[in-house]
Design an enzyme around this catalytic site. Structure first.
Site, PDB file in Angstrom:
ATOM      1  N   GLU A   1      21.051  66.596  84.777  1.00 63.98           N
ATOM      2  CA  GLU A   1      20.294  67.331  85.795  1.00 63.98           C
ATOM      3  C   GLU A   1      21.240  68.391  86.367  1.00 63.98           C
ATOM      4  O   GLU A   1      22.042  68.120  87.260  1.00 63.98           O
ATOM      5  CB  GLU A   1      19.810  66.389  86.903  1.00 63.98           C
ATOM      6  CG  GLU A   1      18.825  65.334  86.436  1.00 63.98           C
ATOM      7  CD  GLU A   1      17.444  65.884  86.125  1.00 63.98           C
ATOM      8  OE1 GLU A   1      17.235  67.089  86.343  1.00 63.98           O
ATOM      9  OE2 GLU A   1      16.595  65.115  85.658  1.00 63.98           O
TER      10      GLU A   1
ATOM     11  N   ALA B   1      10.087  68.589  95.278  1.00 62.97           N
ATOM     12  CA  ALA B   1       9.288  67.819  94.320  1.00 62.97           C
ATOM     13  C   ALA B   1       9.017  66.407  94.833  1.00 62.97           C
ATOM     14  O   ALA B   1       9.824  65.825  95.557  1.00 62.97           O
ATOM     15  CB  ALA B   1      10.005  67.749  92.973  1.00 62.97           C
TER      16      ALA B   1
ATOM     17  N   CYS C   1      19.144  72.297  93.938  1.00 66.35           N
ATOM     18  CA  CYS C   1      19.092  72.827  92.573  1.00 66.35           C
ATOM     19  C   CYS C   1      17.760  73.517  92.318  1.00 66.35           C
ATOM     20  O   CYS C   1      17.646  74.327  91.393  1.00 66.35           O
ATOM     21  CB  CYS C   1      19.351  71.731  91.557  1.00 66.35           C
ATOM     22  SG  CYS C   1      18.353  70.256  91.786  1.00 66.35           S
TER      23      CYS C   1
ATOM     24  N   ALA D   1      25.702  64.394  92.858  1.00 66.41           N
ATOM     25  CA  ALA D   1      26.274  65.572  93.512  1.00 66.41           C
ATOM     26  C   ALA D   1      26.138  65.458  95.026  1.00 66.41           C
ATOM     27  O   ALA D   1      25.401  64.617  95.545  1.00 66.41           O
ATOM     28  CB  ALA D   1      25.573  66.832  93.008  1.00 66.41           C
TER      29      ALA D   1
END
Length: 551
Positions: free
Chosen positions: A304, A500, A338, A202
Site C-alpha cells: 500500500e 474510504a 495517501c 506508516a
C-alpha cells in the site's frame, strides 16, 4: 548541537547534565530553565493524563511477544504541534525481532486449530476493548501524528469497524464447489491461513492500518507481527496493550506481537522466511525494495504505497459539492493521507471561478490552524520538520517551473510544524513537480478542455491509488468507471478521493503496489488456496478422457 546531545539521554541524566553545564557557566540560569522545560514529558502533565489511562509510562518497552521488553535504542516521541517530548519507547533489536517471529510462529500452530467463528469471537472482544479506550487512544493518535481530534477518533473507529466486519466474515468466508467432468467426482476449493503475517505500518495511520490487517489476518487463522512507524511508537505500544489484554484473558499465546525498531528491524522482518506475508505501507521506493526482497524468497506481499490522486471537475458538476470535497480532500490530515487530493483537473469553463471560490474557502481556514487537540482546529501540524522542508522545496520548485501560488505557500511561525494549505495554478499537467507526490497540503489546479483529456492526465502519473470525478452526466460517469476511465484502485463519483470506508477493498494499481486490504474479498490475500478433487466413485478415472492402465 548541545541540544541534540541531551535528547539522547534519559530525563534524570538530562537534568543533571544541564545543571552541570550551568555550574560551569556554559548555560545561563535563563537557558537552564528553557532547557528544563524542553526535557519534561507531556505524559507527566495533568492535561495529558489520558496517556496513563492507556497504560503508558514515561519510558515504555517497545517489544511484545507474550511479555514486554525492549533492549534496543530508546527513542523519544514528540508532539508535532508543539515540539515537546511526549514519552520514550525502548525499541527492539534484531535479535528480539527474531525471537518475536519464533514465538508468533509457535502461536500460529495453536491458533490455526481454533474454529474460525471462535477466532471471530476473539476479534469481537478486541473491538469491544477498543470501544472502551476509543477516546484516549484517538487522542493519542491525534497527539502523536498531528491529525485533528475528530480524525484521531475516526481512525480508532476504523479499527472497531473492521473488527465488526471480521466477526461476520468468520462465519461466511468460504471456498466453493466446482462441477467435475468425471462421474462421481467433486472438486472443492478451500482457503487456508498462510501462517505469520508481518505488518509494517506508516505514521499517518498508525492504528487503522494495523487494524485492517490484524482483524482479517486473525480471523482467517494467521498470527500477526507488527512493526509500527518509528515516529509513532506510543500508538503501537498502546494499541498492542489493548489487544494483549484480550489475548491474556482468553489464555491465548501471543497470536499478535510487536517489535518497534529502526531500519535494521524492518529489513530483518522482510527477509525472514518465517514471515509468510508482508503487508507494507509506505513510500513507493521502499515498497519496491520490500516487494523485490519478499519475492526473492517467494513470500507474499501486500503493498500500500503512494498516491498522486486527482479530482476531476466536469462541466456539468455540482460545483458547491465539488468545492466541499476539494477542501477535505486536499487538507484533511494536513495533506498527509495517501488518498489526499494532489491534483484538481477543472473544465476550462469552470476553472477561474472554481479557483476563486476554492481560495475563498481556504482563507476561512487560516484562523483554524492550530494544535491538533484544540476543539476549533481544522488544520493541524504536519508530522515532522522533514515534511516542512519538503513543503518549502516543492513550492520553490513549482515557482521555478512557472507555477503561481494562488493561496498559502508559507510556513506558520509558531512552535511545532505548521504550514499554510496551498493552491498552485498555471503549471502543465506533466510538470515534474505535479507528477511527484509531496506529503503536505499542496494542490495543483489544472485547466482541461474535456473529460477525455482529464482522464488521460489522471492516468499518466506512476501511482494509481484514488481518483474522483464530479459530474451530473451519466455518459461521463460510466466512461469514468469503465475500461476507458480511471486506472486507479479507487474510482469515485461525486465524493472525495479520501475517506474510504472499510467495506470495500482498499488499495491501488501501478506504483501504488497492487495490494488490497480491509473489506470485499481482500481476505483472500491472507490465505492460500487449495483445489481438492474428491473421487467417490470407487474407480479411478483420469481427466480429459486419458486412459492409462495395464490388465
Amino acid at each position: 548541537m548541545q541540544k541534540e546531545r541531551v535528547k539522547d539521554m534519559d530525563n534524570k541524566t538530562m537534568i543533571a547534565h544541564l545543571r552541570h553545564l550551568t555550574r560551569r557557566g556554559v548555560l545561563s540560569n535563563g537557558q537552564l530553565q528553557q532547557q528544563l522545560r524542553s526535557v519534561s514529558y507531556l505524559i507527566d502533565q495533568p492535561e495529558y493524563s489520558f496517556l496513563k489511562d492507556l497504560g503508558l509510562e514515561r519510558d515504555n518497552p517497545g517489544v511484545y511477544s507474550g511479555q514486554w521488553q525492549g533492549r534496543g535504542q530508546s527513542i523519544t516521541s514528540y508532539d508535532p504541534g508543539t515540539g515537546q517530548a511526549i514519552a520514550t519507547v525502548r525499541q527492539g533489536s534484531v535479535q528480539e525481532l527474531h525471537q518475536a517471529v519464533g514465538l508468533t510462529v509457535e502461536a500460529y500452530k495453536q491458533w490455526r486449530q481454533v474454529p474460525a467463528p471462535v477466532r471471530g469471537e476473539i476479534v469481537r472482544q478486541i473491538g469491544d476493548e477498543l470501544r472502551k479506550y476509543k477516546e484516549p487512544l484517538g487522542k493519542l493518535v491525534s497527539l502523536e501524528v498531528g491529525k485533528i481530534y475528530s480524525e484521531g477518533q475516526g481512525e480508532v473507529q476504523e479499527f472497531i469497524d473492521i473488527c465488526d466486519y471480521a466477526v461476520g466474515l468468520s462465519r461466511i468466508y468460504a471456498g466453493q464447489l466446482i462441477n467435475s467432468e468425471r462421474a462421481q467426482h467433486t472438486i472443492l476449493e478451500a482457503w487456508r491461513p498462510l501462517g505469520l503475517v508481518g505488518v509494517i505500518s506508516a505514521y499517518n495511520f498508525p492504528n487503522a492500518v494495523f487494524g485492517w490487517n490484524a482483524a482479517i489476518a486473525l480471523t482467517t487463522g494467521n498470527t500477526v507481527l507488527w512493526k509500527g512507524a518509528p515516529s509513532t511508537p506510543l500508538v503501537s505500544v498502546a494499541t498492542t496493550k489493548i489487544v494483549a489484554d484480550v489475548l491474556h484473558r482468553n489464555n491465548l499465546p501471543p497470536v499478535v506481537s510487536l517489535c518497534q525498531g529502526g531500519t535494521d528491524v524492518g529489513t530483518a522482518l522482510v527477509a525472514d522466511k518465517r514471515v509468510n506475508l508482508v503487508s507494507f505501507t509506505g513510500s513507493c521506493q521502499t515498497g519496491r525494495d520490500v516487494g523485490v526482497e519478499v519475492q526473492r524468497r517467494f513470500g507474499k506481499v501486500i503493498l500500500e504505497l503512494g498516491g498522486n490522486n486527482a479530482l476531476i471537475i466536469d462541466e456539468s458538476a455540482n460545483v458547491k459539492m465539488a468545492l466541499d470535497a476539494a477542501l477535505f480532500g486536499c487538507i484533511g490530515t494536513s495533506g498527509q493521507r495517501c488518498t489526499t487530493t494532489r491534483r484538481i483537473i477543472v473544465h476550462e469553463k469552470l476553472h477561474d471561478n472554481f479557483v476563486e471560490a476554492l481560495t475563498a474557502k481556504y482563507s476561512q481556514l487560516l484562523p483554524r490552524i492550530g494544535h491538533q487537540l484544540e476543539a476549533d482546529t481544522l488544520v493541524g501540524p504536519v508530522h515532522t520538520q522533514q515534511n516542512v522542508d519538503s513543503y518549502k522545496a516543492t513550492i520553490e520548485e513549482a515557482k521555478l517551473l512557472g507555477g503561481t501560488v494562488a493561496f498559502g505557500g508559507r510556513v506558520v511561525q509558531r512552535p511545532g510544524h505548521y504550514v499554510e494549505p496551498t493552491i498552485i495554478t498555471g503549471l502543465s499537467h506533466d510538470a515534474s513537480v505535479v507528477h511527484r507526490e509531496t506529503f503536505a497540503p499542496i494542490v495543483y489546479v489544472l485547466k482541461t478542455r474535456s473529460v477525455d483529456e482529464a482522464i488521460a492526465w489522471n492516468n499518466e502519473v506512476e501511482q494509481g491509488l484514488s481518483s474522483a470525478i464530479f459530474t451530473e452526466n451519466m455518459t461521463q460517469a460510466f466512461k469514468w468507471i469503465g475500461a476507458q476511465g480511471s486506472d486507479c484502485g479507487i474510482v469515485n463519483i461525486n465524493t472525495t478521493t479520501n475517506g474510504a470506508e472499510i467495506g470495500g477493498a482498499f488499495g491501488g494499481e501501478k506504483a501504488t503496489g497492487g495490494g488490497r486490504e480491509s473489506g470485499s474479498d481482500a481476505w483472500k490475500q491472507y490465505c492460500k488456496r487449495a483445489t481438492i478433487t474428491l473421487n467417490h466413485s470407487g474407480e479411478l478415472a483420469c481427466a480429459q478422457g486419458v486412459v492409462f492402465n495395464v490388465e
